[in-house]
Write a protein that holds these residues in place. Structure first.
Motif, PDB file in Angstrom:
ATOM      1  N   ALA A 120      -1.953 -39.418   3.223  1.00  0.00           N
ATOM      2  CA  ALA A 120      -3.118 -40.274   3.426  1.00  0.00           C
ATOM      3  C   ALA A 120      -2.928 -41.609   2.713  1.00  0.00           C
ATOM      4  O   ALA A 120      -2.470 -41.656   1.571  1.00  0.00           O
ATOM      5  N   VAL A 121      -3.318 -42.694   3.392  1.00  0.00           N
ATOM      6  CA  VAL A 121      -3.248 -44.024   2.787  1.00  0.00           C
ATOM      7  C   VAL A 121      -4.640 -44.576   2.473  1.00  0.00           C
ATOM      8  O   VAL A 121      -4.763 -45.600   1.830  1.00  0.00           O
ATOM      9  N   LEU A 122      -5.676 -43.891   2.952  1.00  0.00           N
ATOM     10  CA  LEU A 122      -7.048 -44.251   2.627  1.00  0.00           C
ATOM     11  C   LEU A 122      -7.943 -43.045   2.849  1.00  0.00           C
ATOM     12  O   LEU A 122      -7.550 -42.082   3.526  1.00  0.00           O
ATOM     13  N   GLU A 123      -9.122 -43.112   2.264  1.00  0.00           N
ATOM     14  CA  GLU A 123     -10.145 -42.082   2.443  1.00  0.00           C
ATOM     15  C   GLU A 123     -11.479 -42.815   2.480  1.00  0.00           C
ATOM     16  O   GLU A 123     -11.678 -43.777   1.739  1.00  0.00           O
ATOM     17  N   ILE A 124     -12.357 -42.377   3.372  1.00  0.00           N
ATOM     18  CA  ILE A 124     -13.669 -43.017   3.491  1.00  0.00           C
ATOM     19  C   ILE A 124     -14.736 -41.928   3.477  1.00  0.00           C
ATOM     20  O   ILE A 124     -14.652 -40.968   4.243  1.00  0.00           O
TER      21      ILE A 124
END
Length: 134
Positions: A120-124
């Motif tokens: 993963a490169v981001l999490e929202i």
């Protein structure tokens, strides 16, 4: 009344957490969504591709709870590469509008050293209010 777990149909089960929790007052708390599919597979390692998938995941959870994207009141973004985010602002905006339209809830962004899922490169994460629980 109790909270209701929200899990979109066809999604692989979440392990140790809930993708969404709908409170009796209609507040929907959406756990951090990353750029994997309903089968928990990363189809891309690209920031924009993972961002789009994470936003689609959020939209799917809101819809599974009986809401729509306009019901989202807050987004919190966790990114591991601020430089890439800033450099790709035009694409970020295009993808955001493609998934969430011109609905802009309260937002925060944090730059983090890493995420639990190595790919993963981001999490929202998100909060929505969809009215009284059904």
């Amino acid at each position: 009344m109790t909270n209701t777990v929200v899990q979109p149909d066809g999604w692989a089960p979440a392990k140790g957490y809930a993708n969404g929790m709908l409170a009796p007052d209609g507040t929907l708390y959406i756990g951090g969504q990353i750029g994997w599919t309903a089968d928990q597979v990363f189809e891309t390692h690209d920031f924009i591709g993972q961002m789009e998938q994470a936003l689609r995941n959020i939209a799917d959870i809101v819809q599974a709870a009986g809401g729509q994207v306009e019901d989202i009141v807050r987004l919190t973004w966790f990114v591991i590469d601020k430089t890439e985010y800033v450099a790709r602002q035009r694409e970020v905006g295009e993808v955001y509008r493609r998934v969430l339209g011109r609905h802009f809830p309260a937002m925060s962004m944090l730059v983090v050293a890493g995420l639990v899922e190595d790919e993963a490169v981001l999490e929202i994460e998100a909060t929505a209010h969809i009215g009284a629980a059904r």
